[in-house]
Design an enzyme around this catalytic site. Structure first.
Site, mmCIF file in Angstrom:
data_model
loop_
_atom_site.group_PDB
_atom_site.id
_atom_site.type_symbol
_atom_site.label_atom_id
_atom_site.label_comp_id
_atom_site.label_asym_id
_atom_site.label_seq_id
_atom_site.Cartn_x
_atom_site.Cartn_y
_atom_site.Cartn_z
ATOM 1 N N VAL A 175 0.880 -1.096 -0.012
ATOM 2 C CA VAL A 175 0.069 -0.037 0.357
ATOM 3 C C VAL A 175 0.978 1.219 -0.019
ATOM 4 O O VAL A 175 1.801 1.361 0.827
ATOM 5 C CB VAL A 175 -0.876 -0.060 1.316
ATOM 6 C CG1 VAL A 175 -1.549 1.283 1.430
ATOM 7 C CG2 VAL A 175 -1.655 -1.172 1.217
ATOM 8 N N GLY A 190 -7.310 0.866 6.246
ATOM 9 C CA GLY A 190 -7.718 -0.142 5.820
ATOM 10 C C GLY A 190 -7.708 -0.751 4.183
ATOM 11 O O GLY A 190 -8.160 -1.792 4.092
ATOM 12 N N ASP A 242 5.002 -14.759 1.415
ATOM 13 C CA ASP A 242 6.363 -14.437 1.903
ATOM 14 C C ASP A 242 6.342 -13.308 2.512
ATOM 15 O O ASP A 242 6.328 -11.997 1.686
ATOM 16 C CB ASP A 242 7.529 -14.663 0.784
ATOM 17 C CG ASP A 242 7.529 -15.979 0.527
ATOM 18 O OD1 ASP A 242 7.862 -16.979 1.518
ATOM 19 O OD2 ASP A 242 7.596 -16.368 -0.658
ATOM 20 N N TYR A 267 0.362 -10.309 8.408
ATOM 21 C CA TYR A 267 -0.479 -11.651 7.988
ATOM 22 C C TYR A 267 -0.825 -12.380 9.034
ATOM 23 O O TYR A 267 -1.851 -13.020 9.183
ATOM 24 C CB TYR A 267 0.749 -12.398 7.141
ATOM 25 C CG TYR A 267 0.860 -11.740 5.744
ATOM 26 C CD1 TYR A 267 -0.370 -11.484 4.953
ATOM 27 C CD2 TYR A 267 1.932 -11.080 5.468
ATOM 28 C CE1 TYR A 267 -0.149 -10.917 3.776
ATOM 29 C CE2 TYR A 267 2.220 -10.302 4.076
ATOM 30 C CZ TYR A 267 1.069 -10.193 3.267
ATOM 31 O OH TYR A 267 1.030 -9.743 2.072
ATOM 32 N N PHE A 310 -4.181 -11.413 10.304
ATOM 33 C CA PHE A 310 -5.384 -11.997 9.520
ATOM 34 C C PHE A 310 -5.467 -13.750 9.510
ATOM 35 O O PHE A 310 -6.096 -14.097 8.605
ATOM 36 C CB PHE A 310 -5.413 -11.520 8.194
ATOM 37 C CG PHE A 310 -5.772 -10.105 8.161
ATOM 38 C CD1 PHE A 310 -6.915 -9.604 7.899
ATOM 39 C CD2 PHE A 310 -4.646 -8.956 7.879
ATOM 40 C CE1 PHE A 310 -7.210 -8.363 8.046
ATOM 41 C CE2 PHE A 310 -4.705 -7.743 7.978
ATOM 42 C CZ PHE A 310 -6.200 -7.299 8.097
HETATM 43 C C1 LIG Z 1 1.762 -4.094 5.519
HETATM 44 C C2 LIG Z 1 0.653 -3.223 4.647
HETATM 45 C C3 LIG Z 1 0.392 -3.926 3.522
HETATM 46 C C4 LIG Z 1 -0.538 -2.875 5.631
HETATM 47 O O1 LIG Z 1 -1.418 -2.052 4.866
HETATM 48 P P1 LIG Z 1 -2.586 -1.136 5.494
HETATM 49 O O2 LIG Z 1 -3.293 -0.561 4.589
HETATM 50 O O3 LIG Z 1 -1.531 0.040 6.270
HETATM 51 O O4 LIG Z 1 -2.990 -1.816 6.688
HETATM 52 P P2 LIG Z 1 -4.719 -1.713 7.230
HETATM 53 O O5 LIG Z 1 -4.877 -0.085 7.502
HETATM 54 O O6 LIG Z 1 -5.616 -2.507 6.101
HETATM 55 O O7 LIG Z 1 -4.642 -2.496 8.498
HETATM 56 C C5 LIG Z 1 -5.209 -3.859 8.481
HETATM 57 C C6 LIG Z 1 -5.035 -4.334 10.037
HETATM 58 O O8 LIG Z 1 -3.850 -4.885 10.072
HETATM 59 C C7 LIG Z 1 -3.140 -4.225 11.121
HETATM 60 N N1 LIG Z 1 -1.795 -4.196 10.820
HETATM 61 C C8 LIG Z 1 -1.432 -3.201 9.847
HETATM 62 N N2 LIG Z 1 0.150 -3.104 9.876
HETATM 63 C C9 LIG Z 1 0.340 -4.083 10.922
HETATM 64 C C10 LIG Z 1 1.641 -4.390 11.363
HETATM 65 N N3 LIG Z 1 2.756 -4.207 11.035
HETATM 66 N N4 LIG Z 1 1.544 -5.250 12.465
HETATM 67 C C11 LIG Z 1 0.394 -5.690 12.906
HETATM 68 N N5 LIG Z 1 -0.971 -5.132 12.348
HETATM 69 C C12 LIG Z 1 -0.776 -4.697 11.402
HETATM 70 C C13 LIG Z 1 -3.986 -2.831 11.347
HETATM 71 O O9 LIG Z 1 -3.780 -2.599 12.788
HETATM 72 C C14 LIG Z 1 -5.483 -3.269 11.168
HETATM 73 O O10 LIG Z 1 -5.745 -4.053 12.297
HETATM 74 P P3 LIG Z 1 -7.477 -3.828 12.602
HETATM 75 O O11 LIG Z 1 -8.136 -4.048 11.151
HETATM 76 O O12 LIG Z 1 -7.857 -4.663 13.618
HETATM 77 O O13 LIG Z 1 -7.700 -2.132 12.726
HETATM 78 C C15 LIG Z 1 1.353 -1.721 4.417
HETATM 79 O O14 LIG Z 1 1.787 -1.087 5.416
HETATM 80 C C16 LIG Z 1 2.572 -1.985 3.320
HETATM 81 O O15 LIG Z 1 2.497 -1.704 1.977
HETATM 82 N N6 LIG Z 1 3.914 -1.829 3.809
HETATM 83 C C17 LIG Z 1 4.919 -1.873 3.287
HETATM 84 C C18 LIG Z 1 5.139 -3.092 2.241
HETATM 85 C C19 LIG Z 1 4.954 -4.330 3.090
HETATM 86 O O16 LIG Z 1 5.585 -4.447 4.325
HETATM 87 N N7 LIG Z 1 4.122 -5.311 2.319
HETATM 88 C C20 LIG Z 1 3.991 -6.622 2.984
HETATM 89 C C21 LIG Z 1 3.829 -7.553 1.863
HETATM 90 S S1 LIG Z 1 5.565 -8.420 1.669
#
Ligand SMILES: CC(C)(COP(=O)(O)OP(=O)(O)OC[C@H]1O[C@@H](n2cnc3c(N)ncnc32)[C@H](O)[C@@H]1OP(=O)(O)O)[C@@H](O)C(=O)NCCC(=O)NCCS
Length: 165
Positions: A95, A103, A131, A141, A144
């Protein structure tokens, strides 16, 4: 609240400006994702705000893969054949920083699971594997319901039984 449209990656979206805090993921969507799609090694899906179809807010990719039965958690391996089982792979999910913590990550993950659940009606998979690139991703992950694969701390699985309806 932002409303998003999710569609297959196409040439109209601005990939160059995407920035999620992870340089390899930024590079991937900017340079390699469309190439992977053309080569049929991944499908890529993008989210754009309803009001701006060129602004890339987030993306994920899906591919087919397999996991050896010895790599699976014992509770799941017991119910499966003793040879590698087919799985769906979320290769990448990210994101843009401007849209994080609102969200969209959950929406993308739910959409990925939904697409896999639909596809599994015609192409069986025992679960979804991802991964996690770092501890942030791993925590996301686990949040969820994905469980770590034994001996592979960065690899997580959601068994097919837990796919959203
Ligand atoms: C990780 C990532 C995909 C999360 O996306 P986001 O849009 O910020 O997440 P959301 O706002 O949908 O959060 C969803 C839920 O996950 C939780 N969450 C988000 N990041 C989290 C984290 N680092 N640790 C624990 N929980 C997390 C939130 O608290 C939220 O919980 P809730 O629904 O109970 O309130 C985003 O931060 C990102 O792209 N990061 C950089 C790239 C990355 O690390 N990608 C992962 C795939 S390798």
């Amino acid at each position: 609240m932002t409303i998003y449209r999710i569609r297959s990656l196409d040439g109209s979206v601005e990939v160059a400006a995407f920035s999620c805090g992870s340089a390899p993921l930024d590079l991937y969507i900017r340079r390699y994702a469309s190439q992977d799609v053309r080569r049929n090694v991944a499908r890529a899906f993008i989210a754009t705000p309803e009001t701006d179809s060129r602004r890339l807010a987030g993306f994920f990719t899906l591919s087919a893969g397999s996991v050896g039965c010895t790599e699976l958690p014992e509770s799941l391996a017991r119910k499966l054949p003793r040879y590698p089982v087919p799985v769906a792979l979320i290769g990448r999910l990210a994101v843009d920083s401007a849209f994080q913590q609102q969200g969209l990550g959950s929406i993308l993950l739910a959409e990925a699971c939904h697409k896999v659940a639909q596809a599994s009606a015609v192409l069986a998979v025992a679960g979804i594997v991802v991964d996690a690139k770092d501890e942030t991703a791993a925590a996301f992950y686990r949040h969820f319901g994905f469980v770590p694969l034994p001996g592979q701390p960065n690899r997580f699985l959601l068994p097919a039984k837990q796919f959203p309806a």
